[in-house]
Design a protein around this motif. Structure first.
Motif, PDB file in Angstrom:
ATOM      1  N   LYS A  42      49.408 -65.966 -62.635  1.00 24.45           N
ATOM      2  CA  LYS A  42      50.401 -66.156 -63.621  1.00 24.45           C
ATOM      3  C   LYS A  42      50.024 -66.211 -64.886  1.00 24.45           C
ATOM      4  O   LYS A  42      50.263 -65.824 -66.007  1.00 24.45           O
ATOM      5  CB  LYS A  42      51.547 -67.129 -63.288  1.00 24.45           C
ATOM      6  N   GLN A  43      48.781 -67.035 -64.931  1.00 20.28           N
ATOM      7  CA  GLN A  43      48.189 -67.561 -66.397  1.00 20.28           C
ATOM      8  C   GLN A  43      47.985 -66.510 -67.143  1.00 20.28           C
ATOM      9  O   GLN A  43      48.141 -66.421 -68.478  1.00 20.28           O
ATOM     10  CB  GLN A  43      47.084 -68.388 -66.007  1.00 20.28           C
ATOM     11  N   CYS A  44      47.483 -65.286 -66.464  1.00 18.25           N
ATOM     12  CA  CYS A  44      46.830 -64.040 -67.491  1.00 18.25           C
ATOM     13  C   CYS A  44      47.999 -63.024 -67.173  1.00 18.25           C
ATOM     14  O   CYS A  44      48.092 -62.331 -68.342  1.00 18.25           O
ATOM     15  CB  CYS A  44      45.451 -63.568 -66.845  1.00 18.25           C
ATOM     16  N   HIS A  45      48.542 -62.672 -66.030  1.00 20.50           N
ATOM     17  CA  HIS A  45      49.428 -61.642 -65.827  1.00 20.50           C
ATOM     18  C   HIS A  45      51.055 -61.890 -66.235  1.00 20.50           C
ATOM     19  O   HIS A  45      51.766 -61.032 -65.969  1.00 20.50           O
ATOM     20  CB  HIS A  45      49.316 -61.053 -64.532  1.00 20.50           C
ATOM     21  N   LYS A  46      51.312 -63.179 -66.462  1.00 14.94           N
ATOM     22  CA  LYS A  46      52.635 -63.866 -66.603  1.00 14.94           C
ATOM     23  C   LYS A  46      53.189 -63.825 -65.306  1.00 14.94           C
ATOM     24  O   LYS A  46      53.096 -62.909 -64.577  1.00 14.94           O
ATOM     25  CB  LYS A  46      53.420 -62.985 -67.825  1.00 14.94           C
ATOM     26  N   LYS A  47      54.367 -64.396 -65.130  1.00 16.57           N
ATOM     27  CA  LYS A  47      55.118 -64.684 -64.217  1.00 16.57           C
ATOM     28  C   LYS A  47      55.611 -63.325 -63.568  1.00 16.57           C
ATOM     29  O   LYS A  47      55.775 -63.003 -62.381  1.00 16.57           O
ATOM     30  CB  LYS A  47      56.121 -65.774 -64.253  1.00 16.57           C
ATOM     31  N   ASP A  48      56.275 -62.793 -64.530  1.00 17.33           N
ATOM     32  CA  ASP A  48      56.833 -61.413 -64.298  1.00 17.33           C
ATOM     33  C   ASP A  48      56.065 -60.255 -64.291  1.00 17.33           C
ATOM     34  O   ASP A  48      56.291 -59.059 -64.027  1.00 17.33           O
ATOM     35  CB  ASP A  48      57.996 -61.115 -65.451  1.00 17.33           C
ATOM     36  N   GLY A  56      44.330 -58.559 -73.815  1.00 22.68           N
ATOM     37  CA  GLY A  56      43.470 -57.800 -72.774  1.00 22.68           C
ATOM     38  C   GLY A  56      43.781 -58.124 -71.178  1.00 22.68           C
ATOM     39  O   GLY A  56      43.110 -57.807 -70.466  1.00 22.68           O
ATOM     40  N   PHE A  57      45.019 -58.723 -71.124  1.00 22.38           N
ATOM     41  CA  PHE A  57      45.479 -58.943 -69.737  1.00 22.38           C
ATOM     42  C   PHE A  57      46.528 -57.820 -69.429  1.00 22.38           C
ATOM     43  O   PHE A  57      47.660 -57.852 -69.915  1.00 22.38           O
ATOM     44  CB  PHE A  57      45.983 -60.262 -69.444  1.00 22.38           C
ATOM     45  N   PRO A  58      46.274 -56.820 -68.512  1.00 20.68           N
ATOM     46  CA  PRO A  58      47.195 -55.663 -68.282  1.00 20.68           C
ATOM     47  C   PRO A  58      48.542 -56.166 -67.678  1.00 20.68           C
ATOM     48  O   PRO A  58      48.596 -57.207 -66.801  1.00 20.68           O
ATOM     49  CB  PRO A  58      46.323 -54.690 -67.521  1.00 20.68           C
ATOM     50  N   ALA A  59      49.475 -55.372 -67.674  1.00 20.43           N
ATOM     51  CA  ALA A  59      50.573 -55.771 -66.928  1.00 20.43           C
ATOM     52  C   ALA A  59      50.567 -55.127 -65.603  1.00 20.43           C
ATOM     53  O   ALA A  59      50.560 -53.947 -65.204  1.00 20.43           O
ATOM     54  CB  ALA A  59      51.720 -54.987 -67.567  1.00 20.43           C
ATOM     55  N   THR A  63      50.680 -51.658 -61.923  1.00 25.47           N
ATOM     56  CA  THR A  63      49.459 -50.990 -61.531  1.00 25.47           C
ATOM     57  C   THR A  63      49.626 -49.527 -61.003  1.00 25.47           C
ATOM     58  O   THR A  63      50.589 -49.477 -60.175  1.00 25.47           O
ATOM     59  CB  THR A  63      48.607 -51.926 -60.666  1.00 25.47           C
ATOM     60  N   GLN A  64      48.515 -48.647 -61.109  1.00 24.59           N
ATOM     61  CA  GLN A  64      48.536 -47.374 -60.319  1.00 24.59           C
ATOM     62  C   GLN A  64      47.786 -47.414 -59.124  1.00 24.59           C
ATOM     63  O   GLN A  64      47.626 -46.461 -58.350  1.00 24.59           O
ATOM     64  CB  GLN A  64      48.273 -46.306 -61.352  1.00 24.59           C
ATOM     65  N   LEU A  65      46.930 -48.704 -58.817  1.00 23.93           N
ATOM     66  CA  LEU A  65      46.359 -48.836 -57.865  1.00 23.93           C
ATOM     67  C   LEU A  65      47.211 -48.856 -56.559  1.00 23.93           C
ATOM     68  O   LEU A  65      48.282 -49.462 -56.401  1.00 23.93           O
ATOM     69  CB  LEU A  65      45.499 -50.049 -57.930  1.00 23.93           C
ATOM     70  N   PRO A  79      33.190 -53.691 -60.713  1.00 25.40           N
ATOM     71  CA  PRO A  79      32.498 -53.671 -62.037  1.00 25.40           C
ATOM     72  C   PRO A  79      33.209 -52.829 -63.037  1.00 25.40           C
ATOM     73  O   PRO A  79      32.785 -53.271 -64.358  1.00 25.40           O
ATOM     74  CB  PRO A  79      31.404 -52.867 -61.444  1.00 25.40           C
ATOM     75  N   ALA A  80      34.020 -51.986 -63.045  1.00 23.29           N
ATOM     76  CA  ALA A  80      34.870 -51.667 -64.019  1.00 23.29           C
ATOM     77  C   ALA A  80      35.767 -52.394 -64.753  1.00 23.29           C
ATOM     78  O   ALA A  80      36.308 -52.216 -65.682  1.00 23.29           O
ATOM     79  CB  ALA A  80      35.586 -50.403 -63.498  1.00 23.29           C
ATOM     80  N   ARG A  81      36.233 -53.623 -64.097  1.00 19.74           N
ATOM     81  CA  ARG A  81      37.053 -54.582 -64.540  1.00 19.74           C
ATOM     82  C   ARG A  81      36.315 -56.035 -64.452  1.00 19.74           C
ATOM     83  O   ARG A  81      36.712 -56.859 -63.880  1.00 19.74           O
ATOM     84  CB  ARG A  81      38.176 -54.593 -63.708  1.00 19.74           C
ATOM     85  N   PRO A  82      35.389 -56.077 -65.131  1.00 23.46           N
ATOM     86  CA  PRO A  82      34.579 -57.393 -65.502  1.00 23.46           C
ATOM     87  C   PRO A  82      35.224 -58.526 -65.932  1.00 23.46           C
ATOM     88  O   PRO A  82      34.794 -59.886 -65.434  1.00 23.46           O
ATOM     89  CB  PRO A  82      33.294 -57.188 -66.426  1.00 23.46           C
ATOM     90  N   ALA A  83      36.339 -58.405 -66.644  1.00 23.08           N
ATOM     91  CA  ALA A  83      37.183 -59.475 -66.982  1.00 23.08           C
ATOM     92  C   ALA A  83      38.167 -60.041 -66.028  1.00 23.08           C
ATOM     93  O   ALA A  83      38.394 -61.375 -66.019  1.00 23.08           O
ATOM     94  CB  ALA A  83      37.859 -59.037 -68.233  1.00 23.08           C
TER      95      ALA A  83
END
Length: 108
Positions: A42-48, A56-59, A63-65, A79-83
């Motif tokens: 939640k801290q980065c991606h928010k509760k919703d 720099g925090f994606p929704a 996700t398409q994963l 490795p493609a998402r080091p953050a």
């Protein structure tokens, strides 16, 4: 005086180390996806799940994963998402609970 001060320091250090476990709110045994998401995501991606693209925090609710890919991302990283932090302390079941909760957000 030196012995008293050393003893006081030792007692203080032991007390602090013992009490530190009392205030750890990490849901170590939880299988509640919402609780785990709130603690770890939640801290980065928010509760919703809307994230903060400017910071720099994606929704993550967009996700398409695939579910299996997100479970691996949570537990092992990419490795493609080091953050993106890695949470190896989460079991497979806990990561799956987070993903179930996240995919429920996708439907909202």
């Amino acid at each position: 005086m030196f012995k008293f001060r050393s003893l006081l320091i030792l007692i203080t250090a032991l007390t602090a180390s013992l009490l530190s476990g009392c205030f750890n709110n990490e849901p170590t045994d939880s299988l509640d996806g919402e609780e785990l998401y709130s603690y770890y995501c939640k801290q980065c991606h928010k509760k919703d799940g809307s994230g903060d693209p400017i910071a720099g925090f994606p929704a993550n609710k967009r996700t398409q994963l695939l579910e299996e890919q997100v479970i691996l991302l949570i537990r092992k990283g990419d490795p493609a998402r080091p953050a993106m932090p890695v949470f190896p302390q989460l079991s497979e079941e806990q990561a799956a609970a987070v993903v179930d909760y996240l995919f429920n957000l996708k439907g909202q």
